[in-house]
Write a protein that holds these residues in place. Structure first.
Motif, mmCIF file in Angstrom:
data_model
loop_
_atom_site.group_PDB
_atom_site.id
_atom_site.type_symbol
_atom_site.label_atom_id
_atom_site.label_comp_id
_atom_site.label_asym_id
_atom_site.label_seq_id
_atom_site.Cartn_x
_atom_site.Cartn_y
_atom_site.Cartn_z
ATOM 1 N N GLY A 92 -0.562 7.717 10.236
ATOM 2 C CA GLY A 92 0.410 7.168 9.294
ATOM 3 C C GLY A 92 0.187 5.675 9.176
ATOM 4 O O GLY A 92 -0.090 5.008 10.177
ATOM 5 N N VAL A 93 0.296 5.147 7.950
ATOM 6 C CA VAL A 93 0.074 3.726 7.694
ATOM 7 C C VAL A 93 1.263 3.160 6.931
ATOM 8 O O VAL A 93 1.546 3.585 5.812
ATOM 9 C CB VAL A 93 -1.225 3.508 6.881
ATOM 10 C CG1 VAL A 93 -1.412 2.032 6.563
ATOM 11 C CG2 VAL A 93 -2.430 4.057 7.634
ATOM 12 N N ASP A 94 1.949 2.204 7.562
ATOM 13 C CA ASP A 94 3.014 1.450 6.908
ATOM 14 C C ASP A 94 2.381 0.125 6.496
ATOM 15 O O ASP A 94 2.244 -0.784 7.305
ATOM 16 C CB ASP A 94 4.180 1.219 7.872
ATOM 17 C CG ASP A 94 5.320 0.454 7.242
ATOM 18 O OD1 ASP A 94 5.530 0.575 6.014
ATOM 19 O OD2 ASP A 94 6.003 -0.288 7.967
ATOM 20 N N ASP A 141 7.834 3.163 11.722
ATOM 21 C CA ASP A 141 7.744 3.621 10.328
ATOM 22 C C ASP A 141 6.443 4.380 10.084
ATOM 23 O O ASP A 141 6.426 5.379 9.361
ATOM 24 C CB ASP A 141 7.842 2.438 9.368
ATOM 25 C CG ASP A 141 9.236 1.826 9.311
ATOM 26 O OD1 ASP A 141 10.187 2.437 9.841
ATOM 27 O OD2 ASP A 141 9.366 0.732 8.738
ATOM 28 N N ALA A 142 5.352 3.930 10.683
ATOM 29 C CA ALA A 142 4.069 4.615 10.533
ATOM 30 C C ALA A 142 4.118 6.008 11.167
ATOM 31 O O ALA A 142 3.580 6.973 10.607
ATOM 32 C CB ALA A 142 2.953 3.780 11.150
ATOM 33 N N GLY A 179 1.804 -1.337 10.156
ATOM 34 C CA GLY A 179 2.129 -0.353 11.174
ATOM 35 C C GLY A 179 1.184 0.825 11.100
ATOM 36 O O GLY A 179 0.834 1.287 10.013
ATOM 37 N N VAL A 180 0.746 1.300 12.261
ATOM 38 C CA VAL A 180 -0.103 2.484 12.335
ATOM 39 C C VAL A 180 0.437 3.395 13.433
ATOM 40 O O VAL A 180 0.925 2.929 14.469
ATOM 41 C CB VAL A 180 -1.587 2.133 12.604
ATOM 42 C CG1 VAL A 180 -2.225 1.528 11.366
ATOM 43 C CG2 VAL A 180 -1.742 1.192 13.775
ATOM 44 N N ASP A 185 7.477 -1.536 12.332
ATOM 45 C CA ASP A 185 6.356 -1.077 11.499
ATOM 46 C C ASP A 185 5.636 0.103 12.153
ATOM 47 O O ASP A 185 5.193 1.027 11.457
ATOM 48 C CB ASP A 185 5.357 -2.224 11.273
ATOM 49 C CG ASP A 185 6.022 -3.485 10.779
ATOM 50 O OD1 ASP A 185 6.105 -3.669 9.561
ATOM 51 O OD2 ASP A 185 6.460 -4.275 11.633
ATOM 52 N N VAL A 202 -0.078 7.304 3.748
ATOM 53 C CA VAL A 202 0.214 5.896 3.463
ATOM 54 C C VAL A 202 1.517 5.815 2.683
ATOM 55 O O VAL A 202 1.767 6.649 1.801
ATOM 56 C CB VAL A 202 -0.933 5.260 2.642
ATOM 57 C CG1 VAL A 202 -0.658 3.800 2.334
ATOM 58 C CG2 VAL A 202 -2.262 5.410 3.378
ATOM 59 N N GLU A 203 2.309 4.809 2.994
ATOM 60 C CA GLU A 203 3.553 4.626 2.239
ATOM 61 C C GLU A 203 3.231 4.219 0.811
ATOM 62 O O GLU A 203 2.457 3.300 0.570
ATOM 63 C CB GLU A 203 4.429 3.555 2.887
ATOM 64 C CG GLU A 203 5.749 3.374 2.147
ATOM 65 C CD GLU A 203 6.640 2.329 2.783
ATOM 66 O OE1 GLU A 203 7.073 1.420 2.054
ATOM 67 O OE2 GLU A 203 6.887 2.425 4.007
#
Length: 192
Positions: free
Chosen positions: A5-7, A144-145, A14-15, A141, A67-68
């Motif tokens: 996941g990538v914020d 969130d990721a 964030g990862v 972050d 990705v967001e």
């Protein structure tokens, strides 16, 4: 299924990597934040971020990247840097032949908490609960990721099951509607 996941962010990205599947316990593999120097030219900052994303892809070998999806709620300058950073992560994944999915913040909140307008604290509390952590990773972050990755496992896994069921029934999918992940280890050798 293992998802990165990538914020996205230019100063802090964030990862988070989770592993799991629908209907089974999920676990956190890793979480962190990638940084670039705020005083460097934009091209150098993006290069720094790209190198760090590549390291995470090498180290954690995900099946997909979530990705967001950006929306222009903030100033143009802020959204541009964030979008550019998101693009770097998407290109790094695509270069390896990894599927990339975009999820809006409200989609992630709805998937994690059941409420598309949930507060960050509620999302963090559910990430802790879902992954059975003692506390939420810092900074936010990284949490969130992880939420993005969890959302993708749940949503991406469902999309895969639907696509597979349709294919078994002989229904062909329009181009662009391909399963959201691949079997682990089949994607070596670069972009296809």
């Amino acid at each position: 299924m293992r998802v990165l996941g990538v914020d996205p962010g230019l100063t802090r990205m964030g990862v988070g990597v989770v592993e799991g599947r629908i209907g089974a316990p999920m676990r956190m593999v890793a979480a962190g934040v990638l940084r670039s120097p705020a005083d460097a030219p934009i091209a150098e900052r993006l290069l720094v971020i790209e190198g760090q994303v590549e390291q995470w892809l090498d180290e954690h070998n995900p099946d997909a990247v979530a990705v967001e999806r950006m929306f222009a709620q903030e100033g143009v300058r802020t959204i541009m840097g964030t979008a550019q950073a998101a693009g770097v992560a998407m290109v790094a994944a695509a270069r390896r032949g990894l599927p990339v999915a975009l999820h809006t913040p409200s989609e992630v909140k709805a998937a994690i908490t059941g409420d598309g307008r949930a507060q960050k604290e509620q999302v963090a509390a559910m990430v802790v609960r879902i992954l059975k952590l003692s506390s939420a990773p810092k900074p936010v972050d990284a949490t969130d990721a992880l939420a993005l990755a969890i959302c993708h496992v749940w949503r991406g896994g469902a999309a895969d099951r639907i696509a597979e069921a349709l294919q078994r029934q002989g229904v062909s999918l329009p181009s662009g509607n391909v399963p959201m992940h691949r079997e682990r280890g089949r994607r070596k050798g670069g972009f296809r």
